[in-house]
Write an enzyme that holds these catalytic residues in place. Structure first.
Site, mmCIF file in Angstrom:
data_model
loop_
_atom_site.group_PDB
_atom_site.id
_atom_site.type_symbol
_atom_site.label_atom_id
_atom_site.label_comp_id
_atom_site.label_asym_id
_atom_site.label_seq_id
_atom_site.Cartn_x
_atom_site.Cartn_y
_atom_site.Cartn_z
ATOM 1 N N LYS A 51 0.831 -1.203 0.000
ATOM 2 C CA LYS A 51 0.000 0.000 0.000
ATOM 3 C C LYS A 51 0.868 1.257 0.000
ATOM 4 O O LYS A 51 0.567 2.231 -0.702
ATOM 5 C CB LYS A 51 -0.937 -0.025 1.218
ATOM 6 C CG LYS A 51 -2.020 -1.101 1.124
ATOM 7 C CD LYS A 51 -2.691 -1.366 2.453
ATOM 8 C CE LYS A 51 -3.647 -2.545 2.358
ATOM 9 N NZ LYS A 51 -4.207 -2.953 3.656
ATOM 10 N N GLN A 95 -4.872 -1.721 9.874
ATOM 11 C CA GLN A 95 -4.523 -3.026 9.301
ATOM 12 C C GLN A 95 -5.008 -4.139 10.243
ATOM 13 O O GLN A 95 -4.633 -4.184 11.410
ATOM 14 C CB GLN A 95 -3.009 -3.137 9.089
ATOM 15 C CG GLN A 95 -2.552 -4.429 8.435
ATOM 16 C CD GLN A 95 -3.095 -4.600 7.027
ATOM 17 O OE1 GLN A 95 -3.141 -3.655 6.251
ATOM 18 N NE2 GLN A 95 -3.502 -5.812 6.693
ATOM 19 N N ASP A 118 -11.647 2.474 4.287
ATOM 20 C CA ASP A 118 -11.896 1.032 4.231
ATOM 21 C C ASP A 118 -13.392 0.718 4.215
ATOM 22 O O ASP A 118 -13.795 -0.411 3.947
ATOM 23 C CB ASP A 118 -11.255 0.332 5.434
ATOM 24 C CG ASP A 118 -9.935 -0.347 5.086
ATOM 25 O OD1 ASP A 118 -9.728 -0.658 3.891
ATOM 26 O OD2 ASP A 118 -9.123 -0.562 5.996
#
Length: 281
Positions: A51, A95, A118
């Site tokens: 990422k 994460q 997200d």
């Protein structure tokens, strides 16, 4: 049979993202993404590095907060709240998975809904269910973009989603419903999985079990989207679908790797840029 090439599409999306970022920078805005990673899980660190590189490649400012396994929940909350208040940060990504002593729901809900790239915050989940514009979880959104690229319209299709996680399965179901597919969703307690999958025009699988879906479980001419990614003892990466045998039976299929995976990261970049544009409103 046609392969749905997520890698090629992700390159197109990144090229467009670069152009969007040039426009934003001309207006004094550099999109910013912050990532929180806790512990030393090798897979998580690999994903975060991917990422980071993707952000660097297209011009998104990124910062990674690395925290030890034994960090307190309050310290994580404090860090997130600091980022919520930072006007240079457009997206905040936690994460997963988090250590067992951390309340994952509390942590995810601390992220500002306006920076939840997200799409995990309850506010954004609710808007997705209602079919309103919002941040959509990156993997399901990537699947929809892949279908669109290949002119596959879910409307009227019998779709089966295998896997009912909050991250993939449930939002995938809602996106398909919003696209007017008829959706059957399966999970670990589903009786006779084959009886569901073999009827599907569109089969989407994301559970993390190698070769779960075999040729006899798939309808002739089906569209098969494999979200799973598993590393065998040999080191080979495979999906949840037995690719060699299933691909000879379906009309469209995603490879692993090179299918949905690259699309997930591309959608994260797209969501971050979407958030950055909102600074102008």
């Amino acid at each position: 049979m046609q392969v749905l090439d997520g890698k090629a599409l992700s390159v197109k999306i990144k090229d467009k993202a670069k152009e969007d970022i040039k426009v934003l920078k001309s207006k004094g805005i550099t999109p910013g993404l912050a990532v929180v990673i806790i512990g030393d899980d090798p897979a998580s660190h690999t994903y975060v590095k991917m990422k980071e590189k993707a952000c660097e490649d297209i011009g998104i400012y990124s910062i990674v907060h690395k925290m030890p396994d034994d960090i307190s929940e309050e310290k994580i909350i404090e860090t997130i709240e600091m980022m919520n208040g930072n006007s240079n940060i457009d997206g905040i990504l936690i994460q997963l998975p988090l250590p067992k002593h951390i309340d994952t729901d509390r942590v995810l809900q601390t992220v500002s809904a306006q920076k939840d790239v997200d799409g995990f915050h309850p506010f954004n989940v609710g808007k997705l269910i209602l079919g309103l514009d919002t941040f959509i979880p990156c993997t399901p959104l990537g699947v929809m973009k892949l279908l669109e690229e290949y002119d596959i319209d879910p409307k009227g299709l019998d779709a089966c989603v295998v896997g009912a996680s909050n991250i993939v399965g449930k939002p995938m179901m809602n996106l398909l419903l919003n696209a007017f597919a008829t959706v059957d969703i399966c999970h670990i307690y589903t009786k006779d999985l084959k009886s569901h999958t073999e009827k599907a025009d569109l089969l989407i699988v994301g559970v993390g079990k190698p070769n779960l879906i075999t040729e006899d479980m798939v309808k002739e001419g089906a569209i098969v989207i494999d979200i799973g990614i598993n590393r065998l003892q040999s080191g080979k990466l495979v999906g949840d679908v037995a690719y060699e045998s299933v691909s000879s039976k379906c009309d469209f299929i995603t490879p692993v790797p090179g299918g949905v995976g690259p699309m997930t990261i591309a959608m994260l970049l797209e969501n971050t840029i979407k958030s950055a544009w909102s600074r102008l409103s």
